[in-house]
Design a protein around this motif. Sequence first.
Motif, short mmCIF file in Angstrom:
data_model
loop_
_atom_site.label_atom_id
_atom_site.label_comp_id
_atom_site.label_asym_id
_atom_site.label_seq_id
_atom_site.Cartn_x
_atom_site.Cartn_y
_atom_site.Cartn_z
N ILE A 3 0.85 -1.19 0.00
CA ILE A 3 0.00 0.00 0.00
C ILE A 3 0.88 1.23 0.00
O ILE A 3 1.86 1.30 0.76
CB ILE A 3 -0.92 0.01 1.23
N THR A 4 0.54 2.19 -0.86
CA THR A 4 1.23 3.48 -0.86
C THR A 4 0.20 4.60 -0.85
O THR A 4 -0.94 4.43 -1.31
CB THR A 4 2.14 3.66 -2.10
N ALA A 5 0.60 5.72 -0.29
CA ALA A 5 -0.21 6.93 -0.32
C ALA A 5 0.69 8.09 -0.69
O ALA A 5 1.81 8.20 -0.19
CB ALA A 5 -0.85 7.19 1.05
N VAL A 18 -3.99 6.93 -3.40
CA VAL A 18 -3.63 5.73 -2.67
C VAL A 18 -3.58 4.58 -3.66
O VAL A 18 -4.26 4.60 -4.69
CB VAL A 18 -4.62 5.44 -1.51
N THR A 20 -3.11 0.15 -3.81
CA THR A 20 -2.94 -1.17 -3.20
C THR A 20 -2.65 -2.17 -4.31
O THR A 20 -3.49 -2.36 -5.19
CB THR A 20 -4.20 -1.59 -2.42
N ARG A 24 -4.93 1.93 -8.19
CA ARG A 24 -4.84 3.32 -7.74
C ARG A 24 -6.23 3.93 -7.57
O ARG A 24 -7.14 3.70 -8.36
CB ARG A 24 -4.06 4.14 -8.76
#
Length: 130
Positions: A3-5, A18, A20, A24
């Motif tokens: 996960i990135t934000a 965000v 996962t 996106r």
Amino acid sequence: MRITATVRQESTRRDVAVETDGRRTDLALPAVNGGELLASALATCFVNDLFREAPAHDVTVDAVRVTVEAQFGGRGEPARALSYSVHVESGDDPVRVAALVRATDAVAEVHNTLRPALPVTLTDVRIGSA
């Protein structure tokens, strides 16, 4: 799961994305602070996990409301307390629904990420029908 934000802030605009595992989602996010987002993350995690865990407990959840409270001190100080309450609407046996809530509390990933540093306490469970 990765996960990135990403947050990009300009003087009059905030862009949030965000992701996962490569999926996106762009978010419309007004000016909120990190503590508010932390509380939102805990609430969102519990809601998602409750619906995920419900079938394994043979419980039908019609709706759920989670309220998270975070107590922060002065500038630069970490949170001193994190607590939350849960209200589940379900026509199933309240004892089974309460057991589902407790089981979900035990497996909520965001909660368990924070718990080694700070207790995340389930303070109240209410069960009602839809």
